[in-house]
Design an enzyme around this catalytic site. Structure first.
Site, PDB file in Angstrom:
ATOM      1  N   GLY A 113      -4.666  16.391  27.679  1.00 26.50           N
ATOM      2  CA  GLY A 113      -3.676  17.073  28.504  1.00 26.50           C
ATOM      3  C   GLY A 113      -2.632  16.128  29.066  1.00 26.50           C
ATOM      4  N   GLY A 145      -0.253  16.682  31.371  1.00 24.70           N
ATOM      5  CA  GLY A 145       0.379  17.170  32.598  1.00 24.70           C
ATOM      6  C   GLY A 145       0.368  16.075  33.654  1.00 24.70           C
ATOM      7  N   PHE A 146       0.530  16.474  34.899  1.00 25.07           N
ATOM      8  CA  PHE A 146       0.569  15.473  35.979  1.00 25.07           C
ATOM      9  C   PHE A 146      -0.691  14.607  35.990  1.00 25.07           C
ATOM     10  CE2 PHE A 146       3.555  18.642  37.840  1.00 25.07           C
ATOM     11  CZ  PHE A 146       4.642  17.807  37.979  1.00 25.07           C
ATOM     12  N   VAL A 180      -8.166  20.732  21.396  1.00 23.01           N
ATOM     13  CA  VAL A 180      -9.600  20.423  21.341  1.00 23.01           C
ATOM     14  C   VAL A 180     -10.370  21.661  20.903  1.00 23.01           C
ATOM     15  CG1 VAL A 180     -11.605  19.750  22.713  1.00 23.01           C
ATOM     16  CG2 VAL A 180      -9.375  18.667  23.117  1.00 23.01           C
ATOM     17  N   GLU A 236       9.127  31.565  44.695  1.00 20.91           N
ATOM     18  CA  GLU A 236      10.302  30.892  44.133  1.00 20.91           C
ATOM     19  C   GLU A 236      10.976  31.774  43.085  1.00 20.91           C
ATOM     20  OE1 GLU A 236       8.478  27.025  43.140  1.00 20.91           O
ATOM     21  OE2 GLU A 236       9.539  26.206  44.862  1.00 20.91           O
ATOM     22  N   ASP A 287      -5.638  20.829  37.918  1.00 25.72           N
ATOM     23  CA  ASP A 287      -6.019  22.207  38.204  1.00 25.72           C
ATOM     24  C   ASP A 287      -7.341  22.628  37.564  1.00 25.72           C
ATOM     25  OD1 ASP A 287      -3.694  22.405  39.606  1.00 25.72           O
ATOM     26  OD2 ASP A 287      -2.649  23.692  38.183  1.00 25.72           O
ATOM     27  N   ALA A 307       1.339  19.465  42.169  1.00 26.87           N
ATOM     28  CA  ALA A 307       1.520  18.197  41.469  1.00 26.87           C
ATOM     29  C   ALA A 307       0.783  17.052  42.173  1.00 26.87           C
ATOM     30  CB  ALA A 307       3.011  17.879  41.362  1.00 26.87           C
ATOM     31  N   GLN A 308       0.892  16.963  43.506  1.00 28.50           N
ATOM     32  CA  GLN A 308       0.328  15.825  44.239  1.00 28.50           C
ATOM     33  C   GLN A 308      -1.178  15.650  44.050  1.00 28.50           C
ATOM     34  OE1 GLN A 308       0.848  13.053  45.963  1.00 28.50           O
ATOM     35  NE2 GLN A 308       2.952  13.176  45.248  1.00 28.50           N
TER      36      GLN A 308
END
Lengths: 417, 417
Positions: free
Chosen positions: B16, B18-19, B83, B171, B301, B314-315
């Protein structure tokens, strides 16, 4: 709209939101004409930079503009749709979705599409570069092929064959070659650039045939410097899913074949019943009126004056669109039409970073190299319609050409396996 | 790689990009670990700005980065694929294309996807906003619906229903509402903004539940000011192709339903045979190791610590990715792992131009309005990985928020009929 205005006949329908169609609408603003612009897309595409989208240098959004935004400023109307038929007697355009539009004057500015000249396999196994969707598909396939080589699975080399040595073919070949030498190190460090091959196949004896011989040989030399395998005087006999067969019988392996040759009218145009010339282009007189149709004009690539062929570039299309608008105003005022004269402001093509050819003022001024390339960059950015796209394209092209050596990436999407 | 290094076990496979996955790889650079990053895409997506792509404010390319470009700078490897299975005894990852990767340490950072909670019709008739492709599809459908209203054919109104009052839902609702008031005049002047309806449906009693009550009520008020029909304490019973049925029995017409609720593990994850918690998320201990798997970590996540739920932002993902890298280094050095502590640097959500909520330093600092919005804009631009995207996103977002009143267009693609 008062009754008298309608009686005078002020309804103008423009088919196609390319350079010619938009120029017509722009020049009719404030004339009293009631203009409806029809396009199959809700955006207008800046075609001269599609090869940048195809090579990951620009976003699709950088070369597309909302037609409604444009039309609104010109106080016209927009109709999203495609033309099914034209009733010249009833002065009605029938759209594919069943709608109809009445006109007093009709302007055909559909542009053209690719011409495969009946070469077997060309339509099935090559990619064209006329539309935004085609450019995205080409990009995703090119990036997918590079990804395949980088992954070390499957073939460990890649051959891109580009058919057609006009501006599109030369620009595409030069950019793919530069992507290989400058871009691969950053985006695909696993790929040995020597394993990526770029072929440019041209049927005639020269690249960029409308240009001066000095510029043609400069372009050829620049492509050779970038290790493009240029084949002149070479026709294509057949295309398969993984090869191109040349007319001398040689079979060249090709992972990705780009068709940048030939010009043909859109498929449905024949049904409109208008007179056509070679390649299906619409036959127009010197005033750009369709032969035998006093109320129908054609402009841009789709129009063909019998004894006055025009280059298929933005400038002739823009000028023709303006001329058509003037003739419609003349007819609305009861005046006769006058003939179109193309003012050759020049033409240009870019091969890669710091390398382009420019011809200005009917060939009185010619130059190549970095100054030509900066001229190309400047004029293309300035010519871009929207303010946002102008800045965005400047950022992306600037990034591409300035940051490549130090290793910037490319714009990628979902790659095609 | 020397024999001893291999014996010590330095092969790290990260699933993955991502972040969390990128943070793991970044923190392992120079550690002597031999890192292979696996992702189903050749790009990494900046998920927090996908709603801008979906509303025509950013190009897809502005929020996507070449993974190979990233990996190259960290001297790692990239493997494009998904995977299929994990053999924990043999320490091997089997990929869907038949390839395998051996690992000494495995990091699962796949991210999550949407959870429909078994609500009838939700999977078939709504659009999610987790991937670049979903954002493009949502944009093309939204623009197609606006085009339909503008054309005067079919229904003359449009209702967008957004399910879920978390950051993504708020948003998205705020931006669609602002597109209606500020953007329509430019791009779709034919549309009466009053005919475009935006509903935000939230099952719980509050929007943005992790935020302080003052910020929650600010966000609610801002949405109401933008004429968003906010329904709190409202669950969805059923979704059809053109409606949403609420739990009180009311049927709301919906042309476009956006699903911004719930979190679920990717579909294929169950087959990997790892312990899962609610929503299918992978059960990890405080050191972020998967329960019962001393060599497998999970971060972002997809990971779920039993008694320490982390916000899906994200953090936490970035910090968890760094923590995992540190634990792998400790294990490679023969040291025991230590527990993860999330340092809450704050969270933020934006409602529209000049309107956002920001909470910093564990809630010690809270602010709203223009200063919060500028903080949001600044941090999102700064957090964007690539230099080109940083500038490009700044141009596009700047254009959107500064030029809307005077009439700029939106980024459009091929609209969905």
């Amino acid at each position: 709209v008062s009754a008298s205005a309608t009686d005078e006949g002020n309804r103008v329908v423009v088919i196609g939101a390319g350079f010619a169609g938009l120029a017509t609408m722009r020049a009719l603003t404030g004339s009293g004409a009631d203009v409806t612009l029809v396009d199959r897309n809700v955006y207008s595409t800046f075609q001269p930079l599609l090869y940048q989208v195809a090579t990951g240098g620009l976003n699709p959004g950088d070369v597309a503009y909302s037609v409604r935004g444009f039309v609104r400023k010109r106080h016209g109307r927009f109709r999203h749709g495609t033309v099914a038929n034209i009733d010249t007697a009833g002065r009605t355009v029938a759209l594919a979705d069943g709608g109809t539009l009445d006109y007093d004057y009709l302007v055909l500015a559909t542009g053209v599409t690719v011409n495969y000249f009946g070469i077997p396999g060309a339509a099935e196994h090559t990619r064209a570069l006329y539309t935004r969707a085609e450019a995205i598909a080409l990009r995703d396939e090119l990036m997918g092929a590079l990804e395949r080589v980088a992954s070390g699975r499957g073939r460990d080399d890649l051959t891109v064959v580009i058919v057609g040595g006009g501006a599109t073919g030369v620009e595409m070949a030069g950019t793919v070659a530069e992507l290989r030498t400058a871009g691969l190190a950053a985006a695909f460090p696993e790929i040995n650039p020597a394993r990526v091959r770029v072929l440019l196949v041209e049927q005639g004896p020269e690249l960029l045939s409308p240009f001066h011989p000095r510029l043609r040989s400069y372009a050829l030399r620049q492509l050779l410097d970038r290790h493009v395998d240029v084949r002149l005087n070479t026709a294509i006999r057949k295309v398969t899913s993984d090869s191109v067969v040349l007319d001398d019988g040689e079979t060249v392996h090709s992972d990705l074949t780009v068709w940048a040759a030939g010009v043909a009218a859109p498929a449905g145009l024949k049904a409109w019943g208008l007179p056509q010339r070679e390649g299906g282009r619409i036959a127009v007189g010197h005033d750009l009126r369709v032969d035998g149709q006093p109320r129908i004009f054609a402009a841009g690539d789709i129009a063909r004056i019998d004894d006055q062929p025009l280059p298929q570039l933005a400038q002739p299309a823009l000028q023709a669109g303006q001329h058509v608008a003037q003739q419609i105003k003349r007819l609305m005022d009861g005046q006769p039409t006058i003939g179109f004269r193309y003012h050759d402001k020049g033409s240009m093509a870019t091969i890669g970073r710091g390398a382009a050819v420019v011809e200005l003022s009917n060939g009185a001024i010619r130059f190549t190299g970095v100054s030509a390339w900066l001229t190309w960059l400047g004029l293309h950015i300035v010519t871009l319609l929207g303010g946002r796209n102008r800045i965005s394209a400047l950022v992306n092209l600037g990034w591409r050409y300035l940051a490549w050596p130090s290793g910037s990436g490319v714009i990628v999407g979902d790659v095609t396996e």
